[in-house]
Design a protein around this motif. Structure first.
Motif, PDB file in Angstrom:
ATOM      1  N   THR A 266       0.832  -1.214   0.000  1.00  0.00           N
ATOM      2  CA  THR A 266       0.000   0.000   0.000  1.00  0.00           C
ATOM      3  C   THR A 266       0.862   1.256   0.000  1.00  0.00           C
ATOM      4  OG1 THR A 266      -1.540  -1.240   1.382  1.00  0.00           O
ATOM      5  CG2 THR A 266      -1.923   1.112   1.219  1.00  0.00           C
ATOM      6  N   LEU A 267       2.041   1.141   0.615  1.00  0.00           N
ATOM      7  CA  LEU A 267       2.884   2.323   0.788  1.00  0.00           C
ATOM      8  C   LEU A 267       3.912   2.515  -0.315  1.00  0.00           C
ATOM      9  CD1 LEU A 267       3.436   2.038   4.628  1.00  0.00           C
ATOM     10  CD2 LEU A 267       1.947   3.622   3.426  1.00  0.00           C
ATOM     11  N   GLU A 268       3.765   1.759  -1.400  1.00  0.00           N
ATOM     12  CA  GLU A 268       4.649   2.011  -2.541  1.00  0.00           C
ATOM     13  C   GLU A 268       4.359   3.405  -3.086  1.00  0.00           C
ATOM     14  OE1 GLU A 268       4.220  -1.069  -5.397  1.00  0.00           O
ATOM     15  OE2 GLU A 268       5.175  -2.601  -4.145  1.00  0.00           O
ATOM     16  N   SER A 269       5.370   4.035  -3.602  1.00  0.00           N
ATOM     17  CA  SER A 269       5.251   5.420  -4.048  1.00  0.00           C
ATOM     18  C   SER A 269       4.105   5.624  -5.041  1.00  0.00           C
ATOM     19  CB  SER A 269       6.584   5.849  -4.672  1.00  0.00           C
ATOM     20  OG  SER A 269       6.531   7.195  -5.015  1.00  0.00           O
ATOM     21  N   ALA A 270       3.964   4.662  -5.959  1.00  0.00           N
ATOM     22  CA  ALA A 270       2.909   4.775  -6.984  1.00  0.00           C
ATOM     23  C   ALA A 270       1.522   4.739  -6.351  1.00  0.00           C
ATOM     24  CB  ALA A 270       3.054   3.642  -8.006  1.00  0.00           C
ATOM     25  N   ASN A 271       1.350   3.852  -5.342  1.00  0.00           N
ATOM     26  CA  ASN A 271       0.044   3.744  -4.683  1.00  0.00           C
ATOM     27  C   ASN A 271      -0.294   5.011  -3.893  1.00  0.00           C
ATOM     28  OD1 ASN A 271      -0.680   1.229  -5.581  1.00  0.00           O
ATOM     29  ND2 ASN A 271       0.222   0.139  -3.854  1.00  0.00           N
ATOM     30  N   ILE A 272       0.715   5.523  -3.202  1.00  0.00           N
ATOM     31  CA  ILE A 272       0.484   6.772  -2.446  1.00  0.00           C
ATOM     32  C   ILE A 272       0.098   7.893  -3.406  1.00  0.00           C
ATOM     33  CG2 ILE A 272       1.616   8.560  -1.052  1.00  0.00           C
ATOM     34  CD1 ILE A 272       3.266   6.358   0.262  1.00  0.00           C
ATOM     35  N   LYS A 273       0.814   7.953  -4.539  1.00  0.00           N
ATOM     36  CA  LYS A 273       0.526   9.003  -5.531  1.00  0.00           C
ATOM     37  C   LYS A 273      -0.892   8.866  -6.068  1.00  0.00           C
ATOM     38  CE  LYS A 273       2.325  11.305  -9.589  1.00  0.00           C
ATOM     39  NZ  LYS A 273       3.426  11.451 -10.543  1.00  0.00           N
ATOM     40  N   LYS A 345       4.965  11.475   4.463  1.00  0.00           N
ATOM     41  CA  LYS A 345       4.181  12.694   4.693  1.00  0.00           C
ATOM     42  C   LYS A 345       4.439  13.726   3.592  1.00  0.00           C
ATOM     43  CE  LYS A 345       3.152  16.391   7.895  1.00  0.00           C
ATOM     44  NZ  LYS A 345       3.544  17.175   9.055  1.00  0.00           N
ATOM     45  N   ASP A 346       5.697  13.916   3.239  1.00  0.00           N
ATOM     46  CA  ASP A 346       6.039  14.893   2.188  1.00  0.00           C
ATOM     47  C   ASP A 346       5.377  14.533   0.873  1.00  0.00           C
ATOM     48  OD1 ASP A 346       7.531  16.250   4.002  1.00  0.00           O
ATOM     49  OD2 ASP A 346       9.475  15.449   3.359  1.00  0.00           O
ATOM     50  N   GLN A 347       5.379  13.214   0.544  1.00  0.00           N
ATOM     51  CA  GLN A 347       4.754  12.794  -0.717  1.00  0.00           C
ATOM     52  C   GLN A 347       3.245  12.996  -0.688  1.00  0.00           C
ATOM     53  OE1 GLN A 347       5.501   8.756  -2.034  1.00  0.00           O
ATOM     54  NE2 GLN A 347       4.300   9.050  -3.890  1.00  0.00           N
ATOM     55  N   VAL A 348       2.619  12.640   0.444  1.00  0.00           N
ATOM     56  CA  VAL A 348       1.167  12.827   0.583  1.00  0.00           C
ATOM     57  C   VAL A 348       0.803  14.290   0.393  1.00  0.00           C
ATOM     58  CG1 VAL A 348      -0.718  12.832   2.267  1.00  0.00           C
ATOM     59  CG2 VAL A 348       0.709  10.803   2.031  1.00  0.00           C
ATOM     60  N   LEU A 349       1.541  15.177   1.053  1.00  0.00           N
ATOM     61  CA  LEU A 349       1.242  16.615   0.961  1.00  0.00           C
ATOM     62  C   LEU A 349       1.467  17.142  -0.451  1.00  0.00           C
ATOM     63  CD1 LEU A 349       2.806  17.974   4.301  1.00  0.00           C
ATOM     64  CD2 LEU A 349       0.437  17.375   3.838  1.00  0.00           C
ATOM     65  N   HIS A 350       2.505  16.627  -1.117  1.00  0.00           N
ATOM     66  CA  HIS A 350       2.824  17.094  -2.465  1.00  0.00           C
ATOM     67  C   HIS A 350       1.802  16.588  -3.484  1.00  0.00           C
ATOM     68  CE1 HIS A 350       4.851  16.826  -6.443  1.00  0.00           C
ATOM     69  NE2 HIS A 350       5.287  18.044  -6.092  1.00  0.00           N
ATOM     70  N   ASP A 351       1.543  15.281  -3.465  1.00  0.00           N
ATOM     71  CA  ASP A 351       0.664  14.690  -4.491  1.00  0.00           C
ATOM     72  C   ASP A 351      -0.805  15.049  -4.290  1.00  0.00           C
ATOM     73  OD1 ASP A 351       2.847  13.560  -5.688  1.00  0.00           O
ATOM     74  OD2 ASP A 351       2.633  11.601  -4.719  1.00  0.00           O
TER      75      ASP A 351
END
Length: 1095
Positions: A266-273, A345-351
């Motif tokens: 679930t926490l792979e970068s693509a899934n988070i994006k 967190k940074d990726q969540v906020l950015h995407d």
């Protein structure tokens, strides 16, 4: 089969009661977590030094004899321990009961599972309960709540603190000797886990599973519960476990290999994006939709009835988006010391293109939309039957009228008689009338058939040509359609809205939006109306803990409701506090303009100076600022009276409380900062600082006077109530240092939850500003360095002979702190006098009366002066010898007597000032109090002469109440006060007599100034000496005073007899001093002059 939650289902009711109790326990733990006495944290070095030997963790149980032995060897430690017990046993008992209830909860749950296993509940087993929908839910909740309890305890009450509290309770309570006490089990369950909620703290090994295993729970039960849940739940990586307590699964599942592997996908970068981008897109599409729905007049009844599924979907999408973004952007969900969490967190906020203001706006709009929809739907639901019956009646009447038209009796343009249609329409009318509201399903199906029949009759009988008939048929079809719509208004829609709109996950996160809310209000005060909907949405979170408590008809319902409602109301107050803050900021500017810029217009003014006094710019600025204050007031009053949980929030009361809170905060801070004195300053800062403080307080007072009409409040009433509360609270806190049983904040009648008086760290030995003020007065009027001239009410410096201060000091305190301040100062001096006298008596008993040489002198002296009416032979030698042999005692004796005397002089000055201002400002009150006092004293005297006459009973508080009023009005004599209770002391009159004659050689009589000290370096101030001795003797039986005065009289007679026999012409200075002592003693005590002649 009997409903699982039915009252006669013992199995269901038993688990329901357990779950209900679980929710109540969590509320109590959260409530108590705000009342942990700071001393149990032992954070300050002063606390560690003072209480380190009496506040112990579980290491105490390894060797209680060692700790108890340490106490027994130190009497001062025993005294401190007893004082600590008195102050904390009540709160410790409350915490222990909460801890005990947690242990009892899991014991009861285990017993219930055993009962299921043993077949106590007929036809019920663990398997059958888990197959039932309600049973499965309750068993899962029961286990889940136990986990929540343990986590709440570990997060809110640190392990070391728990251990210290449990050990203290064990030591101070009777539980250690009780056979049925389960204290050991509670200690095992709640011993420290070494968990810390501090950022960056390392997670203990095997935590929390080792913590959860401390009381074993059936592994079969846990496996079956997990088995039932496995297909029921879908997790995000950040979840809320209970009332806003969030957990990040990335961190929580780190030690568990299988769970961690499952989560990693679930926490792979693509899934988070993908997830974040989806919610970013939702934000963009949902905002315009909600704004469209909120447009004035858009949400009408017919729109709602036709679009219920669509509106609910929109509401669901908004809430899901808000939930995901709030949870995954929350600061509390991420440990920033963890690199991986920081990256996620940074990726969540950015995407997600996270913008806190846009998210807040969506929350506001969604809450408003939800509130509007709910209110309209509730209204429609309440009117449902009336409207349905109205449409039914209209439809039936239309059909009856058409039947009459086709009868040929009722004339209607170009309609021929048709008996078949007449009969058919009558039948339709009867069919509409026969529809039953209670049977909604059958009524709905039949209504659809009737609509179809009306369409067909229009086509087959070619009725389109007649417009009137067509209109009747169209109207009837419309009424039938309305009946179908109305019958579909169901409570299930409101339940769905309640579930979809749940905001319990944000119970704590919402605080991160406080500054944005306050800024929005500051810019646009009408924003309060939108926030009202948000607060009501947050109030829906109360349903979670209250549902089971309500179902179980538990007595805890009110207590738990009050706790959560109180928490929410406190948050509402916190957000809206920006309004009073902004008002006071504007007010400060207004006062500054009025004092420094705008000139006061004289009564008579020359017209050529009119322009100078107009000051249009400054007056415009005042008007503008006043208008701003009015707008803020209007903003908060736009929020209607709202029921938040079970507490009714009145906006007018909110405004008044907010103004009070801001006033208290500012006044308390001004007093704290303004009354700090430098004891090393060349000249005392007391008077300048009091004058400065008086100007500050006058500014606050004037501002309140100015504002009251613009915000519709009673300014003077609020001012007096809050200033008196601040001063009385500070006096109470200062007096705590003199009390064994301290008054805690939660016990204080002056402290308030909604309008708290702030506490500031101490800057010296005093706890508050009132203590600093009192000690500064004592410092500058210290008898060691000053001389008090009674006739002038003035203190002079012993060396320079310059005036130090006078009675105007107390007028200045009255101007600054008012009657409450002077009265508070008086109370504090009383406590100081009590402390001095208590310590003095302990010193006498432990030192003077244990000194064999001194006791021999006192005994010999007692023999020499008997009989007391006689003359002492060789007086000078006898007295001088006794004084010389006891010389080492008198320096400590003098210090205490002078201190007490000094404080009594100050109390007299305060009483004079209070009495003067009371007579001046409120002469009727002063006269009434004086007359009442005299009447009561006359009645009491009459009762002692004749016991049959009335006297206030023991439970009558009249005398106590009137004393408080008399002291506040200065109608009392401090010299008559009994400060302490005393026991008989041997040789006490002799000791005091020797002390007085030991001081006489250091004094000199002056016709103008009375008795003064001979040398500035050997200071003895006469008035404090006399008043101190008077006060000391007042604490004992009157015979001690009589014996003491008799000894003074004998001293005068004996010395004079010796002078006469030796033909010495001048009266010795010691005799003069003794005579002056008697003169002043009689004057201060108001004894009759006959008493002096008897001596």
């Amino acid at each position: 089969m009997v409903d699982f939650l039915a009252e006669n289902n013992l199995c269901g009711q038993a688990v329901l009661r357990i779950v209900s109790r679980g929710n109540a326990i969590i509320a109590e733990l959260l409530r108590l977590s705000d009342f942990i006495p700071p001393v149990f944290r032992l954070k300050d070095k002063s606390d560690q030094h003072k209480y380190g030997d009496i506040v112990c963790d579980f290491s105490y149980f390894k060797g209680p004899e060692y700790y108890d032995g340490k106490l027994e060897n130190k009497p001062e430690l025993q005294d401190l321990d007893e004082e600590f017990r008195e102050n904390n046993i009540e709160i410790l008992s409350r915490f222990y009961l909460a801890f005990e209830s947690v242990h009892k909860y899991i014991v009861d749950l285990n017993r219930y599972l055993d009962d299921l296993h043993e077949g106590v509940y007929i036809q019920q087993t663990l398997e059958t309960v888990l197959l039932n929908e309600d049973g499965k839910q309750l068993l899962c909740e029961a286990l889940y709540l136990y986990g929540v309890m343990l986590l709440v305890i570990d997060q809110k009450i640190e392990g070391e603190v728990r251990e210290r509290m449990l050990v203290s309770y064990y030591r101070y309570s009777a539980a250690r000797s009780s056979a049925d006490s389960n204290l050991d089990d509670i200690c095992k369950l709640l011993r420290s886990t070494c968990y810390s909620s501090q950022p960056g703290a390392k997670r203990p090994a095997n935590y929390p599973e080792s913590y959860f295993q401390r009381v074993p729970i059936s592994s079969t039960f846990i496996s079956m519960v997990i088995g039932r849940l496995r297909s029921d739940d879908i997790y995000n990586q950040v979840i809320s476990i209970y009332m806003g307590i969030t957990v990040n699964l990335v961190e929580a599942w780190e030690p568990y290999k299988a769970a961690k592997t499952a989560l990693n996908y679930t926490l792979e970068s693509a899934n988070i994006k993908e997830q974040a981008s989806r919610y970013a897109a939702s934000m963009e599409s949902l905002r315009p939709q909600v704004l469209q729905l909120l447009k004035e007049g858009f949400l009408r009844e017919e729109i709602i009835l036709d679009n219920i599924p669509k509106l609910l979907n929109c509401l669901r999408d908004c809430n899901v988006t808000i939930r995901w973004l709030m949870l995954h952007s929350a600061e509390s969900a991420y440990d920033l010391n963890n690199k991986r969490l920081r990256q996620i967190k940074d990726q969540v906020l950015h995407d997600s293109k996270y913008n806190v203001k846009i998210l807040f706006q969506l929350l506001l709009d969604t809450a408003q939309f939800e509130f509007t929809l709910k209110e309209m739907f509730k209204q429609m639901l309440s009117e449902k039957q009336i409207k349905w019956e109205s449409f039914q009646k209209e439809g039936s009447e239309r059909m009856t009228e058409l039947a009459e038209v086709f009868s040929g009796v009722k004339p209607l343009t170009r309609v021929e008689k048709n008996e078949n249609l007449q009969a058919w329409f009558r039948e339709i009318s009867k069919q509409i009338e026969s529809l039953n509201y209670e049977d909604s399903t059958a009524a709905g199906r039949k209504t659809v058939q009737l609509i179809q029949a009306l369409v067909e009759v229009q086509e087959f009988h070619q009725l389109e040509s007649n417009l009137q008939v067509c209109q009747f048929l169209a109207d009837t079809r419309k009424f039938l359609h309305q009946m179908i719509r109305t019958i579909n208004i169901k409570e299930e829609v409101l339940i769905t809205m309640q579930i979809v709109g749940d905001l319990s996950y944000a119970w704590q996160i919402i605080d991160s939006f406080t500054l944005i809310m306050q800024e929005s209000i500051r810019v646009n005060p009408s924003m309060v109306t939108k926030l009202r909907a948000t607060f009501l949405k947050l109030a829906s979170a109360l349903d979670l803990p209250l549902l089971r408590i309500n179902q179980a008809n538990s007595a805890d319902l009110l207590s738990v409701s009050q706790f959560y409602s109180g928490e929410l109301v406190a948050y509402v107050r916190k957000v809206l506090q920006i309004i009073p803050e902004s008002m006071f900021t504007s007010l400060a500017k207004i006062i500054k303009l009025q004092i420094h810029d705008i000139m006061e217009v004289p009564t008579r003014l020359d017209k050529d100076k009119l322009k100078d006094y107009s000051q249009l710019g400054a007056r415009y600025e005042v008007a503008k600022l006043t208008h701003d204050i009015s707008i803020f007031t209007e903003g908060i009053l736009m929020m209607k009276t709202t029921l938040v949980g079970i507490i009714k929030v009145d906006p007018k009361q909110l405004l008044e409380d907010g103004i009070r809170k801001e006033l208290v905060k500012r006044v308390a801070y001004a007093l704290h900062k303004g009354l700090i004195f430098n004891p090393k300053a060349k000249s005392s800062e007391l008077m300048p600082k009091l004058k400065e403080m008086a100007a500050t307080m006058d500014g606050f007072y004037r501002s309140f006077e100015y504002i009251q009409d613009y915000v519709s409040i009673y300014g003077l009433k609020i001012w007096q109530e809050e200033v008196s509360r601040i001063i009385n609270y500070n006096v109470e806190q200062e007096c705590n240092s003199f009390l064994r049983a301290k008054i805690q904040d939660w016990q204080s009648v002056h402290q308030s939850t909604h309008i708290p008086i702030p506490k500031f760290p101490s800057v010296d030995e005093s706890a508050t500003f009132i203590g600093r003020l009192c000690r500064e007065i004592l410092r500058i009027t210290d008898p060691k360095v000053t001389c008090y001239i009674d006739q002038m009410n003035t203190w002079y410096d012993l060396k320079s002979h310059h005036e130090v201060t006078n009675n105007r000091l107390f007028s200045e305190i009255q101007n600054t702190l008012g009657t409450f301040g002077l009265n508070g100062l008086d109370r504090l001096l009383c406590f100081m006098i009590v402390k001095e006298l208590q310590n003095f008596l302990v010193w006498i008993q432990r030192t003077v009366l244990k000194d064999k040489a001194a006791l021999d002198v006192f005994k010999a002296m007692l023999g020499a002066v008997n009989p007391i009416q006689g003359i002492v032979g060789n007086a000078s030698k006898v007295y001088a010898s006794a004084v010389a042999k006891t010389q080492k005692i008198w320096s400590a004796y003098l210090e205490v007597i002078m201190k007490v005397g000094q404080m009594q002089i100050l109390r007299q000055q305060i009483a004079n000032e209070l009495n003067y201002s009371c007579k001046f400002d409120s002469k009727h009150l002063a006269a009434a109090l004086d007359n009442l006092n005299k009447s009561l004293l006359a009645d009491i005297e009459a009762h002692y002469q004749d016991p049959s006459l009335p006297y206030p009973k023991e439970d009558n508080t009249l005398l106590y109440d009137i004393t408080a009023h008399l002291e506040a009005a200065g109608i009392h004599n401090p010299l008559n006060k009994i400060y302490i209770t005393t026991k008989r002391l041997p040789y006490f009159p002799i000791i005091n007599f020797l002390f007085v004659i030991a001081q006489l050689p250091r004094l000199l009589y002056n016709k103008n100034r009375g008795m003064t000290c001979k040398k500035a370096t050997d200071a003895v101030d006469w008035p404090p000496l006399v008043l101190g001795m008077l006060t000391l003797l007042k604490q004992f039986h009157s015979r001690y005073t009589q014996q003491f005065l008799a000894l003074i009289g004998q001293f005068i007679r004996s010395i004079m007899e010796q002078c006469t026999s030796q033909k010495i012409p001048d009266m010795p200075s010691d005799v003069v001093g003794a005579l002056m002592f008697l003169e002043d003693y009689v004057k201060y005590t108001k004894l009759s002059r006959k008493f002096r002649t008897i001596l």
